[in-house]
Structures are given as C-alpha cells and as structure tokens.
Write a protein that holds these residues in place. Structure first.
Motif, PDB file in Angstrom:
ATOM      1  N   UNK A  34       0.771  -1.170   0.107  1.00 20.07           N
ATOM      2  CA  UNK A  34      -0.145   0.099  -0.125  1.00 20.07           C
ATOM      3  C   UNK A  34       1.032   1.032   0.044  1.00 20.07           C
ATOM      4  N   UNK A  35       0.049   2.507  -0.146  1.00 15.85           N
ATOM      5  CA  UNK A  35       0.890   3.504  -0.360  1.00 15.85           C
ATOM      6  C   UNK A  35       1.705   4.029   0.969  1.00 15.85           C
ATOM      7  N   UNK A  44       4.974   6.144 -13.989  1.00 17.57           N
ATOM      8  CA  UNK A  44       6.162   5.347 -13.471  1.00 17.57           C
ATOM      9  C   UNK A  44       5.791   4.718 -12.034  1.00 17.57           C
ATOM     10  N   UNK A  45       4.629   5.213 -11.266  1.00 17.08           N
ATOM     11  CA  UNK A  45       4.333   4.568 -10.115  1.00 17.08           C
ATOM     12  C   UNK A  45       3.767   3.375 -10.431  1.00 17.08           C
ATOM     13  N   UNK A  46       3.030   3.216 -11.254  1.00 19.36           N
ATOM     14  CA  UNK A  46       2.219   2.037 -11.815  1.00 19.36           C
ATOM     15  C   UNK A  46       3.270   1.129 -12.493  1.00 19.36           C
ATOM     16  N   UNK A  74       7.766  -0.834  -6.189  1.00 19.86           N
ATOM     17  CA  UNK A  74       8.849  -0.157  -5.315  1.00 19.86           C
ATOM     18  C   UNK A  74       8.302   1.190  -4.878  1.00 19.86           C
ATOM     19  N   UNK A  75       8.857   1.847  -3.719  1.00 14.48           N
ATOM     20  CA  UNK A  75       8.515   3.167  -3.144  1.00 14.48           C
ATOM     21  C   UNK A  75       8.985   4.093  -4.571  1.00 14.48           C
ATOM     22  N   UNK A  76       8.296   5.075  -4.431  1.00 11.93           N
ATOM     23  CA  UNK A  76       8.742   6.041  -5.786  1.00 11.93           C
ATOM     24  C   UNK A  76       8.780   7.375  -5.009  1.00 11.93           C
ATOM     25  N   UNK A  80       0.050   7.976  -5.829  1.00 10.35           N
ATOM     26  CA  UNK A  80       1.167   6.962  -5.283  1.00 10.35           C
ATOM     27  C   UNK A  80       2.660   7.398  -4.876  1.00 10.35           C
ATOM     28  N   UNK A  81       2.946   8.456  -5.219  1.00 10.18           N
ATOM     29  CA  UNK A  81       4.283   8.962  -4.785  1.00 10.18           C
ATOM     30  C   UNK A  81       4.443   8.828  -3.088  1.00 10.18           C
TER      31      UNK A  81
END
Length: 256
Positions: free
Chosen positions: A2-3, A73-75, A79-81, A103-104
C-alpha cells in the motif's frame, strides 16, 4: 504494498546507515528496467529527464503532464517512488497532495534560493499537506545554496546550505539535498553542520563514489539526468553504427 507500506519502506531506507542509491528514471520502461535489478530498493524520477522525453526544457513541462508521467512510473513498479517535483510549483502543498494521490511517497523539492523564510514556509506547507493525507511522506528538501551560489565563496554557500537545511529538517523534511560537486572536505562540513544520515547528494562527474559518501555519513545519492544521458549516448552510438552498415548486437536483451 500500500502507499503507507511504501512510505514506511522509504523512511526505513533513509534511516539506514547504508546509503540509499537511486538510479533516476524518466518513464515506465526505464522504471521497470531499473526496478528489475535486485539491488534496487526504491525508484527516483528525474524531472529534467522526464521533461526532455516530452520535448520540454527542465522545469518547463506543464504540471498536469508532470503528474500524469509520475502516475505512469508509479504504476510500473511495486517499489516506493520518490518524485522530482521541481520547486513545488505555485502551491507546493497541493502539488504534494497530487503526487501522493498517484502513489508517490517522497519527493525532491528545490528552494531555488528563495528568501529563507519563504523557503521554510513552502517546506512547512509540504509537510502539512502530507500529514493531512495521512502519509509519512519523505521530503528530500533541496537547497540550491551551492548550485546557484554563483561567485560567492564556497564557504559562504556551505554555511547557507547548513542554515537552510537545518530549518527544513526542523519543519519535518527527511533529508537535505545539496546538489553540486561535493569533495570530501565539503561533504564533511555539511555532515557536521546538518548531522549524520540526512545529507543527500548527486553523483555527477567529479563527485565521490557512493561508498565514499556513505563513509562520510551521507544518506542518499541519486544521479539526476545522467542515466538518461548515458542511455541516449548508447542510442546515438548504435544509430551511427547502423548507418555505417552495423547490425544490432545479438546479445541485446528484450528489456522493452
């Protein structure tokens, strides 16, 4: 993840005694390529590279396109962005809310050497916005004290970076990004002034290695637009070889 999980993971990476190495990406396929490496623990975007890939100068890309590109990019990775959000745009708090919305879980935001009170207030807005979203957002607060220091003595720029960095940390930033070619002495002075485990640097020609920065107490190293420049050089060189009757190398991996 999750975020919230990703935010916690990125926070742990910043809090580790091992330097966080981030190879900057600019689109979904570069993100997937870097994320596939076992050494990769997080993804960082490069604003300069994203703008260039869309035909814009650094910092001149429309904000909505910035967010759309970040979402892609998040999609592309679990991994964490952490995103390059330039100077935070007109409303840095809203900018971070939008980034969190796609999602960043972290960002670089630069001060561009605005007056320190204004810069601190913008950091305050970012931290407050992230808290209102309930996300442990990791702000890598960038000061351009050295990058935009001009002709003033380096000692003065370092002192300015320390003053600004301390103020940003006091407002809740996770780290302080001081771009520029930092030799051992400059790095030691910045770490002494800011503290161990909070200085973030850029790996550009003439800089120290990641391992050397780690020994000096640096928490993060990233590479800005340089990975894209290396990739573009490879493309240019291949094109020249093909125009000269070369062939595609037989060991070319299907990374796309």
């Amino acid at each position: 993840m999750t975020t919230h999980d990703k935010a916690a993971a990125l926070a742990a990476l910043y809090g580790s005694s091992t330097i966080l190495r981030l190879v900057n990406v600019w689109d979904a396929v570069s993100a997937r390529t870097v994320a596939a490496l076992p050494e990769t623990t997080a993804i960082a975007t490069a604003g300069h590279s994203i703008a260039a890939s869309h035909g814009f100068a650094d910092g001149a890309m429309p904000f909505e396109l910035v967010i759309t590109s970040l979402a892609e990019i998040v999609a592309a990775t679990e991994l964490p962005v952490t995103a390059d959000l330039d100077d935070g745009y007109a409303d840095p708090g809203e900018t971070v809310r939008r980034a969190i919305g796609v999602g960043a879980v972290g960002a670089n935001v630069e001060d561009r050497l605005r007056p320190i009170d204004e810069s601190v207030d913008r950091v305050r807005q970012i931290v407050a916005a992230a808290r209102s979203e309930g996300v442990d957002f990791q702000l890598n607060a960038r000061t351009d004290a050295i990058a935009r220091g001009g002709d003033r003595p380096l000692e003065q720029s370092i002192a300015d970076a320390i003053e600004r960095g301390r103020a940003y940390l006091a407002e809740g930033a996770a780290a302080v990004f001081v771009p520029g070619i930092l030799d051992r002495e400059a790095t030691e002075r910045l770490v002494a002034g800011l503290g161990v485990g909070v200085l973030s640097v850029i790996g550009i020609p003439g800089a120290l290695t990641a391992a050397e920065y780690e020994q000096l107490g640096v928490t993060r190293i990233s590479y800005g637009p340089l990975p894209q420049r290396v990739a573009l050089r490879a493309l240019r060189d291949l094109a020249s070889e093909l125009y000269a009757d070369g062939v595609i190398p037989s060991d070319t991996p299907a990374l796309n």
